[in-house]
Design a protein around this motif. Structure first.
Motif, PDB file in Angstrom:
ATOM      1  N   LEU A  52     -13.916  -5.762  -2.507  1.00 26.72           N
ATOM      2  CA  LEU A  52     -13.663  -4.327  -2.655  1.00 26.72           C
ATOM      3  C   LEU A  52     -12.200  -4.010  -2.356  1.00 26.72           C
ATOM      4  O   LEU A  52     -11.576  -3.189  -3.034  1.00 26.72           O
ATOM      5  CB  LEU A  52     -14.595  -3.527  -1.744  1.00 26.72           C
ATOM      6  CG  LEU A  52     -16.078  -3.564  -2.128  1.00 26.72           C
ATOM      7  CD1 LEU A  52     -16.930  -2.936  -1.037  1.00 26.72           C
ATOM      8  CD2 LEU A  52     -16.307  -2.871  -3.462  1.00 26.72           C
ATOM      9  N   THR A  53     -11.634  -4.661  -1.355  1.00 28.43           N
ATOM     10  CA  THR A  53     -10.219  -4.464  -1.022  1.00 28.43           C
ATOM     11  C   THR A  53      -9.336  -4.966  -2.159  1.00 28.43           C
ATOM     12  O   THR A  53      -8.404  -4.282  -2.588  1.00 28.43           O
ATOM     13  CB  THR A  53      -9.863  -5.194   0.292  1.00 28.43           C
ATOM     14  OG1 THR A  53     -10.679  -4.666   1.336  1.00 28.43           O
ATOM     15  CG2 THR A  53      -8.398  -5.003   0.643  1.00 28.43           C
ATOM     16  N   GLN A  54      -9.625  -6.172  -2.672  1.00 24.41           N
ATOM     17  CA  GLN A  54      -8.839  -6.743  -3.766  1.00 24.41           C
ATOM     18  C   GLN A  54      -8.908  -5.887  -5.028  1.00 24.41           C
ATOM     19  O   GLN A  54      -7.949  -5.808  -5.790  1.00 24.41           O
ATOM     20  CB  GLN A  54      -9.315  -8.164  -4.077  1.00 24.41           C
ATOM     21  CG  GLN A  54      -9.008  -9.148  -2.989  1.00 24.41           C
ATOM     22  CD  GLN A  54      -9.772 -10.452  -3.152  1.00 24.41           C
ATOM     23  OE1 GLN A  54     -10.431 -10.692  -4.170  1.00 24.41           O
ATOM     24  NE2 GLN A  54      -9.702 -11.294  -2.135  1.00 24.41           N
ATOM     25  N   ALA A  55     -10.054  -5.250  -5.249  1.00 21.93           N
ATOM     26  CA  ALA A  55     -10.216  -4.381  -6.426  1.00 21.93           C
ATOM     27  C   ALA A  55      -9.597  -3.003  -6.203  1.00 21.93           C
ATOM     28  O   ALA A  55      -9.688  -2.142  -7.066  1.00 21.93           O
ATOM     29  CB  ALA A  55     -11.697  -4.239  -6.763  1.00 21.93           C
ATOM     30  N   LYS A  56      -9.009  -2.814  -5.022  1.00 23.23           N
ATOM     31  CA  LYS A  56      -8.351  -1.548  -4.667  1.00 23.23           C
ATOM     32  C   LYS A  56      -9.303  -0.350  -4.698  1.00 23.23           C
ATOM     33  O   LYS A  56      -8.932   0.747  -5.113  1.00 23.23           O
ATOM     34  CB  LYS A  56      -7.121  -1.305  -5.535  1.00 23.23           C
ATOM     35  CG  LYS A  56      -6.060  -2.384  -5.393  1.00 23.23           C
ATOM     36  CD  LYS A  56      -4.811  -2.036  -6.114  1.00 23.23           C
ATOM     37  CE  LYS A  56      -3.744  -3.088  -6.134  1.00 23.23           C
ATOM     38  NZ  LYS A  56      -3.488  -3.931  -5.076  1.00 23.23           N
ATOM     39  N   VAL A  57     -10.525  -0.604  -4.275  1.00 23.18           N
ATOM     40  CA  VAL A  57     -11.498   0.488  -4.152  1.00 23.18           C
ATOM     41  C   VAL A  57     -11.117   1.275  -2.907  1.00 23.18           C
ATOM     42  O   VAL A  57     -10.984   0.699  -1.825  1.00 23.18           O
ATOM     43  CB  VAL A  57     -12.941  -0.052  -4.031  1.00 23.18           C
ATOM     44  CG1 VAL A  57     -13.926   1.074  -3.777  1.00 23.18           C
ATOM     45  CG2 VAL A  57     -13.317  -0.835  -5.286  1.00 23.18           C
TER      46      VAL A  57
END
Length: 141
Positions: free
Chosen positions: A91-96
């Motif tokens: 989720l962090t990597q996907a910039k959510v």
């Protein structure tokens, strides 16, 4: 609900309606809690792999499946990665944005294997193989 997102406080209404939903092995196409599925005999001729869909070998999962909000410590074995990844890291990597992370759902089998981070990543745990006899295609808007 108040969350901290980088240098700002985000105020949002509490999220209701995110209760776990059990999905017994489907015999036909259907839908529940915003999730749609198709039952396909064999494998699709051209499997479309995208973020909005998850293809599962119906015989490779432990039934029933559960659609629920992800929990800290949940891991997935996504295509394109070696080993497992934490859902929180994906989720962090996907910039959510942090204010939206709490509402992301996962599709989990009865053994606790995460098969899909809905709308972001599918797992290779129940990937289609040559002996696959029945494919389930899950999609979410």
């Amino acid at each position: 609900r108040i969350t901290h997102d980088r240098d700002a406080l985000v105020f949002a209404a509490a999220r209701d309606g995110l209760h776990p939903v059990s999905i017994p092995r489907p015999a036909q196409d259907g839908a529940a809690a915003g999730l749609h599925w198709e039952v396909l005999e064999g494998q699709p001729a051209e499997p479309r792999l995208d973020r909005a869909a998850c293809l599962l070998d119906a015989d490779a999962v432990v039934w029933p499946l559960t659609l629920r909000v992800w929990q800290p410590g949940d891991r997935i074995a996504p295509f394109g990665f070696d080993g497992h990844q934490l859902i929180s890291d994906l989720l962090t990597q996907a910039k959510v944005p942090p204010s939206e992370r709490a509402a992301h759902r996962v599709l989990v089998d009865a053994a606790g294997t995460v098969h899909w981070l809905v709308g972001l990543r599918a797992s290779r745990a129940a990937a289609l193989t040559p002996p696959t006899q029945q494919t389930l295609r899950f999609t979410a808007p």
